[in-house]
Design a protein around this motif. Structure first.
Motif, PDB file in Angstrom:
ATOM      1  N   GLU A 165       9.200  31.782  13.852  1.00  0.00           N
ATOM      2  CA  GLU A 165       8.815  32.644  15.501  1.00  0.00           C
ATOM      3  C   GLU A 165       7.591  31.378  15.915  1.00  0.00           C
ATOM      4  O   GLU A 165       7.835  31.729  17.700  1.00  0.00           O
ATOM      5  N   VAL A 166       7.478  31.048  15.257  1.00  0.00           N
ATOM      6  CA  VAL A 166       5.769  30.036  15.709  1.00  0.00           C
ATOM      7  C   VAL A 166       7.277  29.182  15.956  1.00  0.00           C
ATOM      8  O   VAL A 166       6.002  28.551  17.869  1.00  0.00           O
ATOM      9  N   ASN A 167       7.960  28.449  16.440  1.00  0.00           N
ATOM     10  CA  ASN A 167       8.840  27.061  16.938  1.00  0.00           C
ATOM     11  C   ASN A 167       9.391  28.386  18.204  1.00  0.00           C
ATOM     12  O   ASN A 167       9.549  27.289  19.130  1.00  0.00           O
ATOM     13  N   LYS A 168       9.756  29.197  18.822  1.00  0.00           N
ATOM     14  CA  LYS A 168      10.258  29.756  19.592  1.00  0.00           C
ATOM     15  C   LYS A 168       9.069  29.666  20.647  1.00  0.00           C
ATOM     16  O   LYS A 168       9.938  30.031  21.510  1.00  0.00           O
ATOM     17  N   LEU A 169       8.048  30.552  19.633  1.00  0.00           N
ATOM     18  CA  LEU A 169       6.926  30.887  21.200  1.00  0.00           C
ATOM     19  C   LEU A 169       6.983  29.386  21.180  1.00  0.00           C
ATOM     20  O   LEU A 169       6.624  29.138  22.902  1.00  0.00           O
ATOM     21  N   MET A 170       6.715  28.263  20.778  1.00  0.00           N
ATOM     22  CA  MET A 170       6.230  27.121  21.078  1.00  0.00           C
ATOM     23  C   MET A 170       7.391  26.341  22.204  1.00  0.00           C
ATOM     24  O   MET A 170       7.273  26.106  23.684  1.00  0.00           O
ATOM     25  N   ASP A 171       8.503  26.422  22.075  1.00  0.00           N
ATOM     26  CA  ASP A 171      10.051  26.358  22.872  1.00  0.00           C
ATOM     27  C   ASP A 171       9.345  27.193  24.119  1.00  0.00           C
ATOM     28  O   ASP A 171      10.045  26.482  24.740  1.00  0.00           O
ATOM     29  N   GLY A 172       9.274  28.227  23.961  1.00  0.00           N
ATOM     30  CA  GLY A 172       8.922  29.023  25.491  1.00  0.00           C
ATOM     31  C   GLY A 172       7.861  28.685  26.411  1.00  0.00           C
ATOM     32  O   GLY A 172       8.123  27.940  27.680  1.00  0.00           O
ATOM     33  N   VAL A 173       6.731  27.744  25.740  1.00  0.00           N
ATOM     34  CA  VAL A 173       6.213  27.437  26.638  1.00  0.00           C
ATOM     35  C   VAL A 173       5.879  26.180  27.068  1.00  0.00           C
ATOM     36  O   VAL A 173       5.590  26.200  28.013  1.00  0.00           O
TER      37      VAL A 173
END
Length: 292
Positions: free
Chosen positions: A146-154
């Motif tokens: 979930e954290v990686n998905k957010l970082m990928d989006g940013v």
């Protein structure tokens, strides 16, 4: 099979060590998800948001009135005023090649020119901020994925923002000739002159093209030029049933300090995102390989 009722002291030594290691790692991982992730999100928002006039991306993209002086071997001189993404004033002198004539033209008082690259970069920064603010300090991340998905989006939005400043859009010469920029000036730009403004990294660039009309009965092989950021002398194009050739190209540029700051903050922000992903990956490696 291990009896779940047995205490750690009753388990085989290797199993006990593995259990303890797992408990410690789970505690560290939970601390990472609960505390450090939010600390990084806060740090990212501080870099990207309007926080400090001298150290934030979004404010850099909005602020500043930069008066820039251009000069290129005395061929092109002038003053431009850049405020945020808008060129509010332009005053240009062009010394015509092979002539002592000096052309002078400036923006009409009722006209301003928006640099779409800066506007697009700011929009991408705002989208990155929206992603970051969607997970406030009370939110509990449930997994590293979930954290990686957010970082990928940013990171995607920040990379797009940076690319808009580092990669000017290509244009054909007919597109440039027909653009609204040609109608910005008073007195009007002569039909054998075209200008273009764009951002390249931290530089505001001005390109001036001088043209000559190709005679209808010319024997020169006519080959229209394709799309490019900067066209070279000899490039040809057709407009309104007339054929033109670029005879001279003058490119002048000036560093815009706050654009330099912006690019630095993009780099810092992307590094913060990647560092957090790297920490997550350390635990992912453990979860994917464990002997129990």
């Amino acid at each position: 099979m291990l009896n779940p009722q047995r205490s750690l002291s009753e388990l085989p030594k290797t199993s006990t060590a593995s259990q303890v290691e797992r408990v410690v790692l789970e505690e560290e991982f939970n601390w990472l998800l609960k505390e450090e992730v939010h600390a990084v999100l806060k740090q990212l928002q501080d870099v990207l948001k309007v926080n400090d006039e001298l150290s934030c991306v979004r404010n850099s993209l909005l602020r500043g009135k930069n008066v820039t002086f251009f000069s290129s071997m005395d061929q092109v001189k002038g003053v431009l005023t850049l405020q945020g993404e808008v060129l509010t004033q332009a005053d240009i002198n062009l010394k015509v090649a092979k002539s002592s004539q000096v052309l002078h033209f400036q923006f009409r008082e009722d006209k301003q020119w928006k640099l779409q690259q800066i506007q697009d970069a700011r929009n991408h920064v705002n989208q990155a901020l929206q992603l970051l603010s969607s997970r406030d300090e009370s939110y509990h991340f449930k997994s590293g994925a979930e954290v990686n998905k957010l970082m990928d989006g940013v990171m995607l939005q920040l990379t797009r923002a940076r690319n808009r400043l580092t990669t000017p859009a290509s244009m054909t010469l007919p597109e440039l000739a027909a653009s609204g920029l040609m109608k910005m000036f008073s007195p009007p730009i002569p039909g054998d002159v075209m200008v273009n403004f764009y951002i390249n990294l931290s530089k505001l660039c001005l390109t001036v093209y001088q043209l000559h009309v190709l005679p209808a009965n010319t024997t020169k092989n006519f080959k229209p030029a394709g799309s490019s950021v900067l066209h070279s002398p000899g490039a040809m194009f057709e407009l309104n049933n007339n054929r033109f050739e670029v005879s001279h190209v003058h490119k002048v540029e000036c560093v815009v300090p706050w654009l330099s700051d912006t690019l630095v903050f993009f780099t810092i922000s992307l590094q913060l995102c990647q560092q957090l992903k790297d920490k997550i990956s350390v635990f992912s490696s453990f979860w994917n390989y464990r002997p129990f």
